[in-house]
Every structure is written in C-alpha cells, then in structure tokens.
Design a protein around this motif. Sequence first.
Motif, PDB file in Angstrom:
ATOM      1  N   UNK A 251       0.824  -1.213   0.000  1.00  0.00           N
ATOM      2  CA  UNK A 251       0.000   0.000   0.000  1.00  0.00           C
ATOM      3  C   UNK A 251       0.855   1.259   0.000  1.00  0.00           C
ATOM      4  N   UNK A 252       1.908   1.278   0.812  1.00  0.00           N
ATOM      5  CA  UNK A 252       2.745   2.477   0.890  1.00  0.00           C
ATOM      6  C   UNK A 252       3.452   2.763  -0.431  1.00  0.00           C
ATOM      7  N   UNK A 253       3.796   1.728  -1.160  1.00  0.00           N
ATOM      8  CA  UNK A 253       4.380   1.952  -2.483  1.00  0.00           C
ATOM      9  C   UNK A 253       3.377   2.645  -3.405  1.00  0.00           C
ATOM     10  N   UNK A 254       2.120   2.188  -3.378  1.00  0.00           N
ATOM     11  CA  UNK A 254       1.109   2.799  -4.248  1.00  0.00           C
ATOM     12  C   UNK A 254       0.751   4.199  -3.758  1.00  0.00           C
ATOM     13  N   UNK A 255       0.615   4.381  -2.439  1.00  0.00           N
ATOM     14  CA  UNK A 255       0.380   5.729  -1.909  1.00  0.00           C
ATOM     15  C   UNK A 255       1.466   6.684  -2.395  1.00  0.00           C
ATOM     16  N   UNK A 256       2.710   6.251  -2.319  1.00  0.00           N
ATOM     17  CA  UNK A 256       3.834   7.116  -2.699  1.00  0.00           C
ATOM     18  C   UNK A 256       3.834   7.388  -4.194  1.00  0.00           C
ATOM     19  N   UNK A 257       3.579   6.360  -4.991  1.00  0.00           N
ATOM     20  CA  UNK A 257       3.492   6.562  -6.443  1.00  0.00           C
ATOM     21  C   UNK A 257       2.461   7.629  -6.778  1.00  0.00           C
ATOM     22  N   UNK A 258       1.271   7.484  -6.196  1.00  0.00           N
ATOM     23  CA  UNK A 258       0.182   8.402  -6.517  1.00  0.00           C
ATOM     24  C   UNK A 258       0.452   9.808  -6.006  1.00  0.00           C
ATOM     25  N   UNK A 259       0.992   9.910  -4.788  1.00  0.00           N
ATOM     26  CA  UNK A 259       1.248  11.227  -4.208  1.00  0.00           C
ATOM     27  C   UNK A 259       2.290  11.995  -5.006  1.00  0.00           C
ATOM     28  N   UNK A 260       3.282  11.298  -5.510  1.00  0.00           N
ATOM     29  CA  UNK A 260       4.293  11.972  -6.314  1.00  0.00           C
ATOM     30  C   UNK A 260       3.675  12.589  -7.561  1.00  0.00           C
ATOM     31  N   UNK A 261       2.782  11.863  -8.210  1.00  0.00           N
ATOM     32  CA  UNK A 261       2.102  12.401  -9.400  1.00  0.00           C
ATOM     33  C   UNK A 261       1.206  13.576  -9.040  1.00  0.00           C
ATOM     34  N   UNK A 262       0.488  13.461  -7.926  1.00  0.00           N
ATOM     35  CA  UNK A 262      -0.394  14.544  -7.487  1.00  0.00           C
ATOM     36  C   UNK A 262       0.417  15.800  -7.170  1.00  0.00           C
ATOM     37  N   UNK A 263       1.520  15.641  -6.458  1.00  0.00           N
ATOM     38  CA  UNK A 263       2.354  16.789  -6.093  1.00  0.00           C
ATOM     39  C   UNK A 263       2.911  17.476  -7.335  1.00  0.00           C
ATOM     40  N   UNK A 264       3.345  16.695  -8.320  1.00  0.00           N
ATOM     41  CA  UNK A 264       3.861  17.284  -9.556  1.00  0.00           C
ATOM     42  C   UNK A 264       2.784  18.079 -10.284  1.00  0.00           C
ATOM     43  N   UNK A 265       1.560  17.523 -10.358  1.00  0.00           N
ATOM     44  CA  UNK A 265       0.479  18.232 -11.027  1.00  0.00           C
ATOM     45  C   UNK A 265       0.141  19.531 -10.314  1.00  0.00           C
ATOM     46  N   UNK A 266       0.021  19.463  -8.983  1.00  0.00           N
ATOM     47  CA  UNK A 266      -0.318  20.659  -8.217  1.00  0.00           C
ATOM     48  C   UNK A 266       0.760  21.731  -8.349  1.00  0.00           C
ATOM     49  N   UNK A 267       2.012  21.316  -8.403  1.00  0.00           N
ATOM     50  CA  UNK A 267       3.100  22.280  -8.512  1.00  0.00           C
ATOM     51  C   UNK A 267       3.069  23.071  -9.806  1.00  0.00           C
ATOM     52  N   UNK A 268       2.441  22.517 -10.833  1.00  0.00           N
ATOM     53  CA  UNK A 268       2.359  23.209 -12.120  1.00  0.00           C
ATOM     54  C   UNK A 268       1.025  23.916 -12.329  1.00  0.00           C
ATOM     55  N   UNK A 269       0.114  23.834 -11.343  1.00  0.00           N
ATOM     56  CA  UNK A 269      -1.215  24.410 -11.528  1.00  0.00           C
ATOM     57  C   UNK A 269      -1.237  25.881 -11.128  1.00  0.00           C
ATOM     58  N   UNK A 270      -1.803  26.747 -11.962  1.00  0.00           N
ATOM     59  CA  UNK A 270      -1.793  28.188 -11.659  1.00  0.00           C
ATOM     60  C   UNK A 270      -2.614  28.581 -10.439  1.00  0.00           C
ATOM     61  N   UNK A 271      -3.560  27.745 -10.009  1.00  0.00           N
ATOM     62  CA  UNK A 271      -4.376  28.083  -8.839  1.00  0.00           C
ATOM     63  C   UNK A 271      -3.686  27.739  -7.524  1.00  0.00           C
ATOM     64  N   UNK A 272      -2.531  27.098  -7.599  1.00  0.00           N
ATOM     65  CA  UNK A 272      -1.817  26.649  -6.406  1.00  0.00           C
ATOM     66  C   UNK A 272      -0.576  27.514  -6.203  1.00  0.00           C
ATOM     67  N   UNK A 273      -0.446  28.070  -5.003  1.00  0.00           N
ATOM     68  CA  UNK A 273       0.700  28.938  -4.724  1.00  0.00           C
ATOM     69  C   UNK A 273       1.894  28.186  -4.147  1.00  0.00           C
ATOM     70  N   UNK A 274       1.660  27.048  -3.499  1.00  0.00           N
ATOM     71  CA  UNK A 274       2.749  26.288  -2.899  1.00  0.00           C
ATOM     72  C   UNK A 274       2.314  24.849  -2.687  1.00  0.00           C
ATOM     73  N   UNK A 275       3.216  23.925  -2.968  1.00  0.00           N
ATOM     74  CA  UNK A 275       2.982  22.508  -2.693  1.00  0.00           C
ATOM     75  C   UNK A 275       3.963  22.058  -1.624  1.00  0.00           C
ATOM     76  N   UNK A 276       3.449  21.370  -0.604  1.00  0.00           N
ATOM     77  CA  UNK A 276       4.272  20.880   0.495  1.00  0.00           C
ATOM     78  C   UNK A 276       4.328  19.353   0.403  1.00  0.00           C
ATOM     79  N   UNK A 277       5.434  18.850  -0.118  1.00  0.00           N
ATOM     80  CA  UNK A 277       5.623  17.409  -0.274  1.00  0.00           C
ATOM     81  C   UNK A 277       7.120  17.129  -0.277  1.00  0.00           C
TER      82      UNK A 277
END
Length: 380
Positions: A251-277
């Motif tokens: 489970x932790x491997x899949x959680x980490x895989x998914x979170x990494x993708x989510x963090x990358x997407x949020x970091x490039x989104x104009x509505x987001x000022x900061x990503x903490x990951x």
Amino acid sequence: MRGFSTNAIHAGQEPDPTTGAVIVPIHASSTFAQDGVGGLRNGYEYSRSANPTRTALQECLAALEGGRHGFAFGSGMGASDVLLRVLLRPGDHIVIPHDAYGGTFRLVDKVLTQWGIEYSTADLGDVHALRAALRPTTKVVWCETPTNPLLGIADIAAVAEASHAGGAKLVVDNTFASPYLQTPLALGADVVLHSTTKYVGGHSDVVGGALVTSDDEVAEQIRFTQNSVGSVPGPFDTWLTLRGAKTLAVRMERHSDNAERVAEMLGAHPAVSQVLYPGLATHPGHEVAAKQMRRFGGMVSFRVAAGREAALAVCAGTELFTLAESLGGVESLIEHPAAMTHASVAGSALEVPDDLVRLSVGIEDVDDLLEDLRGALGRL
C-alpha cells in the motif's frame, strides 16, 4: 534478518497450535482460566492486562519498527497520554514541533499543563532552534517527521543527538511515514509512536495507537501504566489492525506513487501557490527525507493562491477525494486543516494557514485522482 513484508505477515502470527488456523484468532474473552491460584496460562489472566490477539499485533509492530517492545492502544492519543505519564513529572519540560499535530498540542497545552508540565515549541528541522529550546528540566523532545499538516522534515539522527546531549528522550511520531518508509529507532529515537488508525490499519475501519521501544525500563513503565489506566484496544480492533499491517508495504508503495504524481500536477497548476511534499526537490527537507525515508509517502498539502474561501471551495468540489478528517486509508481524503483537524491550534503559535488544503492520497487509479483535483481547482 527477515524482510519487512515477511515480518508484517509472520511476526507474532504463527499458525494456531491447537487448530492450525493460519490467521490469528480474535480472542474475544475478557478473562482466562488459571492453572491453580496465581498459575497463569501462558501469561494471560484478564484482557486489560494482556490478550493473545493484542500480543500478536504488538510483536508484529515491534518487528516492523526494529524494537524489542511493542504496545497497542485504543487510539494514538491514548498511546501519547500513557507515554507522557511515563516520561514526565510535574515541573518537567517538553519540546514539541512548532507545527505539531493539533491533538498532540491539545493534550500538552490543555491537559498536561494543568499538572505542572511546561512546554516550548521549536522548528525541529533546525537543530540550532531545538538546542535553544532545551532547558535543564527538558525530559522529552517530541518529534513528528513528516509533520502534520505542513510536511516539515526533521533529521532524526541529529535531533536524537541534540536531545540526548540535553538529557532528554526523543519520541518520534512516525504516523505519516509508517514503519515501512522510516524506522526512527535505528536513527537514535528512544520511542516511536503511531496512530495505527492511519497507514498501519490502512482501511479507515479501526481506531488504534501504538508505542515501540527498545528501552527495557521505559517499556516496563509503559506496560505498568497502560494496565493501570486501562488504555487498551479491544480484540476485534486489534485484529483489524493486524490484518491491515500485512499489506502495509504494497500500500505504501502505491500511496507514494500516486502522491508523487499529485504533487507534480499541483506544482504546475496556476491556482496553487505552494505545494508541500518532501518528495519534491524544491522542498527544504527533501535531502534529509531522501536520506532517512524509503519513499516520501502519501500525504500532500498545498496552498490555494486565491485564499481561504477558494481553499474551502476546493475541499467541497472534489468527487473522488472525500471531505473527511483522518488519513492513511486506501481511499483518498481531502480536508481544510485550519477548520478541521487543526482547529484546536487556532489563535496559537501553531496556527496553520487558512489557505491550506491537506490530501491523503489513496491507492485509486492516479489519473482519476488527477482529473478530480484539476476539476475542483478549475472551478475556482
């Protein structure tokens, strides 16, 4: 030495000697027959003191954290309360993180101070700040890494060295990382704490807590105090937690895989000022996290550029991410810490930003999660 998943499946969980049952039974008995007065059968007399199902979980958790002694509790806060009763006396001082979990802050600030305990907050990511916070009366340094909800990172080995030099014991709340991603005892911590409600249980269906230590004296004090105050889980809750632990690694491997993708997407989104990951190279604790963690976990926080109302709208606007407190389950959750999990620190030095959103990224198909978040952010 056995590997992590082997321990998760087998430690404390040998087939039942009587029936051959492969899965540890739920021993739903409050009392146990004695072989004569005072003659305990395998050490069991009353389930508050010990229960075979709980013993199996405790042995498993100790093996996963690399400790000699494991203790299961009815909740993470129950574990915290017992541990601080053991380690602190009136007049003692404790250092807690400047962004500690709200429940920990509430216990220290609202309960323990009534019994003469003093506390200070410090950024444990800065060892100099920790050293400055230590006093002659400091008996405990309480560390979270990553922290909740700001995902701060502390160098456990450095914090342990500074704590011990100051005469204090180091407690590490390892809930966000789980024992799969991080083993604080190997880095110098004296006691590890978990809310097993979260990643260890993993399915949002049980509340529990745990302590693990290799300090024999502290372990004996925990055992005595836990039995004295009755802070124990029931056998069914214990069994559910043990079942969850078996799949922790995958489970932790899949959680980490998914979170990494989510963090990358949020970091490039104009509505987001900061990503903490901590998995992002831009995170100030990235190098330390990479040194002491196997992966970076499933928790992601981010700040919404348009402020509080926009953050609330994002929380209300997702479909797959459920608006709910807690974390670590297979399903994805979203919450507004300032109004939910960390409302208890409002108005204090630990107050969290009101534009902050916290995600517990689950193990669903990541493309669906990304689409869900993009949709909520796109409607701002």
